[in-house]
Design an enzyme around this catalytic site. Sequence first.
Site, PDB file in Angstrom:
ATOM      1  N   ASP A  21       0.842  -1.190   0.000  1.00 49.64           N
ATOM      2  CA  ASP A  21       0.000   0.000   0.000  1.00 49.64           C
ATOM      3  C   ASP A  21       0.880   1.245   0.000  1.00 49.64           C
ATOM      4  O   ASP A  21       1.691   1.437   0.908  1.00 49.64           O
ATOM      5  CB  ASP A  21      -0.907  -0.030   1.238  1.00 49.64           C
ATOM      6  CG  ASP A  21      -1.681   1.252   1.441  1.00 49.64           C
ATOM      7  OD1 ASP A  21      -1.886   1.978   0.443  1.00 49.64           O
ATOM      8  OD2 ASP A  21      -2.079   1.530   2.590  1.00 49.64           O
ATOM      9  N   ASN A  23      -0.366   4.537  -0.183  1.00 48.78           N
ATOM     10  CA  ASN A  23      -1.006   5.787   0.255  1.00 48.78           C
ATOM     11  C   ASN A  23      -1.680   5.707   1.619  1.00 48.78           C
ATOM     12  O   ASN A  23      -2.369   6.647   2.028  1.00 48.78           O
ATOM     13  CB  ASN A  23      -2.020   6.267  -0.800  1.00 48.78           C
ATOM     14  CG  ASN A  23      -3.132   5.251  -1.044  1.00 48.78           C
ATOM     15  OD1 ASN A  23      -3.225   4.241  -0.341  1.00 48.78           O
ATOM     16  ND2 ASN A  23      -3.952   5.516  -2.039  1.00 48.78           N
ATOM     17  N   ASP A  25      -4.166   3.830   2.790  1.00 52.53           N
ATOM     18  CA  ASP A  25      -5.593   3.538   2.948  1.00 52.53           C
ATOM     19  C   ASP A  25      -5.856   2.087   3.335  1.00 52.53           C
ATOM     20  O   ASP A  25      -7.011   1.666   3.460  1.00 52.53           O
ATOM     21  CB  ASP A  25      -6.378   3.897   1.673  1.00 52.53           C
ATOM     22  CG  ASP A  25      -6.007   3.030   0.478  1.00 52.53           C
ATOM     23  OD1 ASP A  25      -5.087   2.189   0.585  1.00 52.53           O
ATOM     24  OD2 ASP A  25      -6.628   3.193  -0.595  1.00 52.53           O
ATOM     25  N   ASP A  29      -1.840  -1.295  -3.848  1.00 53.55           N
ATOM     26  CA  ASP A  29      -2.168  -0.549  -5.060  1.00 53.55           C
ATOM     27  C   ASP A  29      -1.020  -0.639  -6.072  1.00 53.55           C
ATOM     28  O   ASP A  29       0.029  -1.237  -5.805  1.00 53.55           O
ATOM     29  CB  ASP A  29      -2.478   0.901  -4.722  1.00 53.55           C
ATOM     30  CG  ASP A  29      -1.442   1.537  -3.797  1.00 53.55           C
ATOM     31  OD1 ASP A  29      -0.237   1.387  -4.068  1.00 53.55           O
ATOM     32  OD2 ASP A  29      -1.834   2.181  -2.805  1.00 53.55           O
ATOM     33  N   ASP A  98      -5.016 -10.850 -15.373  1.00 49.26           N
ATOM     34  CA  ASP A  98      -6.067 -11.819 -15.087  1.00 49.26           C
ATOM     35  C   ASP A  98      -7.260 -11.489 -15.979  1.00 49.26           C
ATOM     36  O   ASP A  98      -7.719 -10.349 -16.011  1.00 49.26           O
ATOM     37  CB  ASP A  98      -6.484 -11.729 -13.613  1.00 49.26           C
ATOM     38  CG  ASP A  98      -6.722 -13.095 -12.993  1.00 49.26           C
ATOM     39  OD1 ASP A  98      -7.475 -13.885 -13.603  1.00 49.26           O
ATOM     40  OD2 ASP A  98      -6.165 -13.381 -11.927  1.00 49.26           O
ATOM     41  N   ASP A 199      -9.481 -16.899 -15.959  1.00 44.91           N
ATOM     42  CA  ASP A 199     -10.218 -17.425 -14.816  1.00 44.91           C
ATOM     43  C   ASP A 199     -11.286 -18.421 -15.277  1.00 44.91           C
ATOM     44  O   ASP A 199     -12.047 -18.135 -16.205  1.00 44.91           O
ATOM     45  CB  ASP A 199     -10.871 -16.242 -14.081  1.00 44.91           C
ATOM     46  CG  ASP A 199     -11.473 -16.623 -12.751  1.00 44.91           C
ATOM     47  OD1 ASP A 199     -10.722 -17.038 -11.852  1.00 44.91           O
ATOM     48  OD2 ASP A 199     -12.704 -16.501 -12.610  1.00 44.91           O
ATOM     49  N   GLU A 256      -7.210 -21.283 -16.124  1.00 48.41           N
ATOM     50  CA  GLU A 256      -7.629 -21.978 -14.910  1.00 48.41           C
ATOM     51  C   GLU A 256      -8.723 -22.970 -15.297  1.00 48.41           C
ATOM     52  O   GLU A 256      -9.726 -22.592 -15.901  1.00 48.41           O
ATOM     53  CB  GLU A 256      -8.164 -20.981 -13.882  1.00 48.41           C
ATOM     54  CG  GLU A 256      -8.551 -21.645 -12.571  1.00 48.41           C
ATOM     55  CD  GLU A 256      -9.295 -20.720 -11.628  1.00 48.41           C
ATOM     56  OE1 GLU A 256      -9.137 -20.879 -10.413  1.00 48.41           O
ATOM     57  OE2 GLU A 256     -10.039 -19.839 -12.116  1.00 48.41           O
ATOM     58  N   HIS A 329      -3.807 -17.315  -4.919  1.00 46.76           N
ATOM     59  CA  HIS A 329      -4.711 -16.509  -4.097  1.00 46.76           C
ATOM     60  C   HIS A 329      -5.898 -17.295  -3.564  1.00 46.76           C
ATOM     61  O   HIS A 329      -6.610 -16.805  -2.676  1.00 46.76           O
ATOM     62  CB  HIS A 329      -5.215 -15.323  -4.924  1.00 46.76           C
ATOM     63  CG  HIS A 329      -6.014 -15.745  -6.119  1.00 46.76           C
ATOM     64  ND1 HIS A 329      -5.439 -16.335  -7.231  1.00 46.76           N
ATOM     65  CD2 HIS A 329      -7.345 -15.693  -6.381  1.00 46.76           C
ATOM     66  CE1 HIS A 329      -6.376 -16.609  -8.116  1.00 46.76           C
ATOM     67  NE2 HIS A 329      -7.539 -16.245  -7.633  1.00 46.76           N
ATOM     68  N   ASP A 330      -6.138 -18.487  -4.079  1.00 49.05           N
ATOM     69  CA  ASP A 330      -7.258 -19.320  -3.630  1.00 49.05           C
ATOM     70  C   ASP A 330      -6.827 -20.491  -2.755  1.00 49.05           C
ATOM     71  O   ASP A 330      -7.683 -21.277  -2.316  1.00 49.05           O
ATOM     72  CB  ASP A 330      -8.006 -19.901  -4.843  1.00 49.05           C
ATOM     73  CG  ASP A 330      -8.850 -18.865  -5.561  1.00 49.05           C
ATOM     74  OD1 ASP A 330      -9.262 -17.884  -4.917  1.00 49.05           O
ATOM     75  OD2 ASP A 330      -9.096 -19.034  -6.768  1.00 49.05           O
TER      76      ASP A 330
END
Length: 559
Positions: A21, A23, A25, A29, A98, A199, A256, A329-330
């Site tokens: 990150d 910034n 928040d 990003d 992706d 995907d 995938e 990520h899964d």
Amino acid sequence: MERRWWKEAVVYQIYPRSFMDSNGDGIGDLQGIMMKLDYLQTLGIDVVWLSPIYQSPNDDNGYDISDYCSVMSEFGTMADFERLLKALHERGMRLVMDLVVNHTSDEHEWFVESRSSKDNPKREYYIWRQGRNGQPPTNWESAFKGSVWEYDANTDEYYLHLFSKKQPDLNWENEAVRKEIYEMMKWWLDKGVDGFRMDVINLISKDPAFPDGYVYPGKQYGDGSPYIMNRSRSHEFLREMNREVLAHYDIMTVGEAPGVNPDQAKLYTGQKRNELQMVFQFEHVDLGGGSEGKWSDGSWKLTDLKHILTKWQKGLEDDGWNSLYWNNHDQPRAVSRFSDDGMYREVSAKMLATCLHMMQGTPYIYQGEELGMTNVAFHQLDEYRDIETINAYHELVYSRGWSHDQMMAAIHARGRDNARTPMQWNHSKHAGFTSGTPWIAVNPNYPQINAEDSINDPTSIFHYYRTLIGLRKKYSIVVYGRYDLLFPEDERIFAYTRTLGEEKLLVLCNFTADAADFSLSEEFIRKSVKLLISNYNQRDEDGINEAPLRPYECRVYHL
């Protein structure tokens, strides 16, 4: 075998929300990624794969896209993306996007129009059906629990969503939909992106008859997978996509493909099929599944893992190509799933990396894997963010009688948020990921596991990955050699050879916390050898010896 750059590459997957990150928040990003490009270059990465950065309401963390040609404001701007792409190319790295085109968000303008009336020109962009006596059109179950059909009172019909109800499936039978997708793909490729990870691309064709699926004992819904997976029309669509788009660019494509087997994978990836270059298969990461899928017991045997990976190595060795991965990520963190995230975390993480990177195929590293990041054990459901995890908890606890502790144990072992906790950069608050409050909590073990310490320690997992990547670039046999399994019935040692002409590699990996004996044939004992890599202080001048492999030890010999 045809030699191509994407076979020789090493890919690094970034989950932008959790990477860096810039910034404050609390959300990773594009500028945060820019800040870490030197880190990726030091590691030796060739290709960066970005999980979705498109505009999205984030029902499924970006896999529900509302605008394919805009960047999510939380991640930055299109100008930020273009600067990132340019910076990657200047460093000799490529960028893979992706591509999520089985479904969109229900907030995409196409779907807003589609649901507005039955006469709208975009109505057939999605899959609408009338109900059956007040019930959904079929009994299929969604991947995120519940029915795949959502009733829309405005038009008195149901729309199909294989995932969340906010992810309506596109109607690939509609030529106009396909043209829109192809134009969007060309738009990104003309910007200079270097390929796509697609995907659930093997789900884009559905049986138009929409028959009910088999209802397994104890289940409320039917299994629709025979009617949505690997259908012949999907191959027709992919060949059209290749002809219209992919064949005109020097790019990398990986699909995938849940539920695919090696014979089906050859249809997607065969050199003369003109579809894709490789697929992600799930057999090895699905080990231990039961009646409740991944939420079940989770126990597995090494012989089963060896059988699955060997089946894929041999199945695609002459035609097609393997993608090699433990994490994404899964999936839960590999060192927690397949080895030891406690006493032997470092040596076992190195062993897993060696076992995978020495196989034939393109290796994928998921962010933090090169640090040996582990699963996280949050105590309460409200600490999790993943829609699949939350929906599964509600069904299994509130409707199926599971206890809170039973379900939390399953989430700790297999939940997707294990992979989504922020990247652990240093010792500072929130592991240096953000100066604000992170969108999901950081794993508390970041003071012990972080990039800063790893970079400064020449014996770290990070530097071990650098060595593995260097071997791949130095020795063609690592990329192109034939794979053959040794000791198929051994429940402790995963051993195999790679052969290219007169060259041979011997790979030995102990998957246990105990010493493991082995015995080699004369073919290995009598040859002069070089030790290429080991996760212990093994001496090259020792040659191949048959001393027992130490806990989670691995060795790679060049003969």
